[in-house]
Structure formats: C-alpha cells, structure tokens
Design a protein around this motif. Structure first.
Motif, PDB file in Angstrom:
ATOM      1  N   ASP A  67       0.832  -1.207   0.000  1.00  0.00           N
ATOM      2  CA  ASP A  67       0.000   0.000   0.000  1.00  0.00           C
ATOM      3  C   ASP A  67       0.866   1.256   0.000  1.00  0.00           C
ATOM      4  O   ASP A  67       0.554   2.244  -0.674  1.00  0.00           O
ATOM      5  N   ARG A  68       1.948   1.229   0.758  1.00  0.00           N
ATOM      6  CA  ARG A  68       2.845   2.385   0.821  1.00  0.00           C
ATOM      7  C   ARG A  68       3.484   2.637  -0.552  1.00  0.00           C
ATOM      8  O   ARG A  68       3.565   3.779  -1.023  1.00  0.00           O
ATOM      9  N   VAL A  69       3.929   1.549  -1.186  1.00  0.00           N
ATOM     10  CA  VAL A  69       4.527   1.664  -2.520  1.00  0.00           C
ATOM     11  C   VAL A  69       3.498   2.194  -3.516  1.00  0.00           C
ATOM     12  O   VAL A  69       3.800   3.063  -4.351  1.00  0.00           O
ATOM     13  N   ALA A  70       2.278   1.697  -3.435  1.00  0.00           N
ATOM     14  CA  ALA A  70       1.218   2.126  -4.347  1.00  0.00           C
ATOM     15  C   ALA A  70       0.917   3.609  -4.170  1.00  0.00           C
ATOM     16  O   ALA A  70       0.761   4.354  -5.152  1.00  0.00           O
ATOM     17  N   ASN A  71       0.838   4.065  -2.934  1.00  0.00           N
ATOM     18  CA  ASN A  71       0.551   5.480  -2.674  1.00  0.00           C
ATOM     19  C   ASN A  71       1.657   6.389  -3.203  1.00  0.00           C
ATOM     20  O   ASN A  71       1.388   7.479  -3.721  1.00  0.00           O
ATOM     21  N   GLU A  72       2.903   5.953  -3.077  1.00  0.00           N
ATOM     22  CA  GLU A  72       4.015   6.738  -3.608  1.00  0.00           C
ATOM     23  C   GLU A  72       3.909   6.844  -5.126  1.00  0.00           C
ATOM     24  O   GLU A  72       4.143   7.925  -5.702  1.00  0.00           O
ATOM     25  N   VAL A 121       2.111  -4.026  -8.435  1.00  0.00           N
ATOM     26  CA  VAL A 121       2.263  -4.022  -6.983  1.00  0.00           C
ATOM     27  C   VAL A 121       1.349  -5.066  -6.354  1.00  0.00           C
ATOM     28  O   VAL A 121       1.750  -5.788  -5.429  1.00  0.00           O
ATOM     29  N   TYR A 122       0.129  -5.174  -6.888  1.00  0.00           N
ATOM     30  CA  TYR A 122      -0.856  -6.084  -6.303  1.00  0.00           C
ATOM     31  C   TYR A 122      -0.948  -7.414  -7.050  1.00  0.00           C
ATOM     32  O   TYR A 122      -1.994  -8.041  -7.111  1.00  0.00           O
ATOM     33  N   SER A 123       0.199  -7.824  -7.628  1.00  0.00           N
ATOM     34  CA  SER A 123       0.434  -9.214  -8.061  1.00  0.00           C
ATOM     35  C   SER A 123      -0.282  -9.642  -9.335  1.00  0.00           C
ATOM     36  O   SER A 123      -0.521 -10.831  -9.536  1.00  0.00           O
ATOM     37  N   TRP A 124      -0.598  -8.703 -10.217  1.00  0.00           N
ATOM     38  CA  TRP A 124      -1.096  -9.088 -11.541  1.00  0.00           C
ATOM     39  C   TRP A 124       0.085  -9.447 -12.427  1.00  0.00           C
ATOM     40  O   TRP A 124       1.185  -8.941 -12.242  1.00  0.00           O
ATOM     41  N   PRO A 125      -0.138 -10.323 -13.414  1.00  0.00           N
ATOM     42  CA  PRO A 125       0.959 -10.669 -14.332  1.00  0.00           C
ATOM     43  C   PRO A 125       1.254  -9.513 -15.284  1.00  0.00           C
ATOM     44  O   PRO A 125       0.528  -8.519 -15.318  1.00  0.00           O
ATOM     45  N   ASN A 126       2.319  -9.668 -16.049  1.00  0.00           N
ATOM     46  CA  ASN A 126       2.704  -8.650 -17.023  1.00  0.00           C
ATOM     47  C   ASN A 126       1.543  -8.372 -17.976  1.00  0.00           C
ATOM     48  O   ASN A 126       0.971  -9.298 -18.555  1.00  0.00           O
TER      49      ASN A 126
END
Length: 281
Positions: A67-72, A121-126
């Motif tokens: 979540d922190r990475v996503a917010n940044e 970030v939330y684990s979806w594939p390429n």
C-alpha cells in the motif's frame, strides 16, 4: 463502419483514445524494472527477486508495504499529470483545438501508467507481451476495465474481480486471453468502453472550458487534473488491494510427484517399509 460512425460511437471513441495513449512514449511500464525500483527501499534483495520471478504476494511482502509503494506511485504520477496538464493550458483559447486532444491523450497515458504500476504491486501478471509495447486485445480489455474501475463503474469492479479470481485460482502467469477477448468478460469490456467513451466526451468539454483563459487556464487545468486523477487512482488501488491476488497461497505440490517420491523412498530404503509379518515358510 464509416469514419463518422466511429467518431459517434462511444465505444470506438474510447478504444481509439486508449490505443493512442498506450502508444505514447513512456506509457509502457516495464514490470521487472518497476518492481525492483519501487520495492528497493522496503524489501530485501531476495524478496525483490521472488516478487519479480513470481509476485509480491507470493514473496510474502506485507500488504501495508505494498500500500505504501502504491501510494508513492500515485502521488508521483498525479504530480506529473498535473504539471503536463498545466503546461498544455498555457496557450489559451487560440490553440485550444490542439491542446485539448493532447491534454486528454497525456491524461489517459498517465492513467494507464498508474494502472500498470498498481497491477504489478498487487500481483497481476505482465500486462504486455514480453518487452513489446504492442497492446493486444487481452491487454486492451484489462486496461479498459481498470479505467472503468477508476471512473467508479461497478460493472468494471465485478469484471476485474472475476479476472483476478481466474488468475489466482489457476496460478496464471499471463492474462486469461480467452475470457478477455471471447469469453464471459468480453461483453462487459465492450459495455464499459461505451460508458467511458461517453464520459470522455464530458471531460473533453470540461477541459476545453478550463483552458479558455491563458495562464489562469493553466492553473485551473493542472488543478482539475490532480483533483480528478488522485481519487480515481486511489479507487483502483483500493479495489486491487482487496482482491484474492494480494493474498499468497500455500504452495501446492502435484500429487503425482508426491506419490512418486514416496514410492521411490520405499523402494530404496528397506528400513522405511512397514512390517508385513514373518516370511512365508
């Protein structure tokens, strides 16, 4: 379908903008490079390697770190989108026909950038095929749904949840192309694209009004962009963070492999055999 019909068709209008934005320089996010740079402040080298090879969830990275990475990433992309929108607003009324389409393209380009970052970030594939910048139908479909979530479309929320469920249950390393291009999700993609095409027309008008006065228009345009971009990006973030994909599953070993290993140990280690009584005389 004639050119005029394409222009008047909301679904085709959105698809044209999406494809154009996806081809802009810098819109394609390299999954491996992004995860490495985004996680380096919070994770060990081993965790980063596992996140890239598999997923951040499978690497056991806590959700609060993700979540922190996503917010940044959201703050970074919002700032860039706002600055570019403000720059596009400077010419004012005289150059409006040129600046509004350019502003819309870069705006959607930044929406696609944050959609990719949040997905990874939330684990979806390429989302793209290998290192290619080409956008195929499956990628186009899932990006359409992501933008639909950003616009608050409940139908898109449901469809994204279904696609995520397929990826999670089947441990897929690629997007489920069949579902997104011909299967049960495809009609939803088309419906969401039509809705977004209609909404895009409203946004184009709002952006034209904000650019009517030079300098003042630049400030208003940049502010409007940030004010709309942030909540939309956070809406997608919250939805992706709530899905099953963010929860690592225990590793499941193929039953046949287990059986073969057990039988092999019995065959090679006499002490592991169960006592079957005295030998027959």
């Amino acid at each position: 379908m004639t050119a005029n019909e394409v222009i008047e068709n909301p679904e085709s209008r959105f698809s044209a903008v999406l494809m154009g934005a996806a081809r802009l320089p810098g819109v394609h996010i390299n999954r491996n490079a992004y995860l490495r740079s985004a996680l380096v402040r919070y994770c060990s080298d081993d965790d980063i390697r596992r996140a890239i090879e598999d997923t951040p969830a499978a690497a056991g990275i806590p959700l609060d770190v993700l979540d922190r990475v996503a917010n940044e990433s959201i703050r970074y992309e919002a700032a860039k989108a706002g600055a570019l929108s403000a720059a596009a607003g400077i010419p004012g009324f005289v150059f409006m026909p040129a600046t509004v389409p350019a502003d819309m393209a870069q705006y959607f380009g930044h929406m696609l950038r944050i959609a990719q970052k949040l997905a990874y970030v939330y684990s979806w594939p390429n989302l793209f095929s290998g290192d290619s910048d080409d956008i195929d139908d499956a990628t186009k479909g899932v990006l359409t749904l992501f933008v639909g979530v950003m616009f608050g479309t409940q139908t898109a929320n449901t469809a994204v949840g279904k696609v995520a469920g397929m990826i999670s249950e089947q441990a897929l390393r690629k997007l489920p192309r069949q579902a997104l291009t011909k299967g049960f999700v495809y009609p939803i993609v088309k419906k969401v694209a039509g809705y977004l095409g209609a909404e895009m027309t409203k946004q184009t008008f709002a952006r034209a009004v904000s650019k009517a006065i030079p300098v003042v228009g630049a400030v208003v345009s940049g502010g409007v962009t940030v004010a709309t971009y942030l909540p939309m990006a956070k809406r997608l973030k919250n939805h992706l963070a709530s899905l099953e994909l963010t929860k690592p599953k225990p590793q499941v070993v193929d039953a046949q492999v287990v059986d073969a290993a057990v039988l092999g140990s019995f065959a090679t280690d006499p002490s592991s055999r169960q006592d079957q009584g005295p030998p027959l005389s």
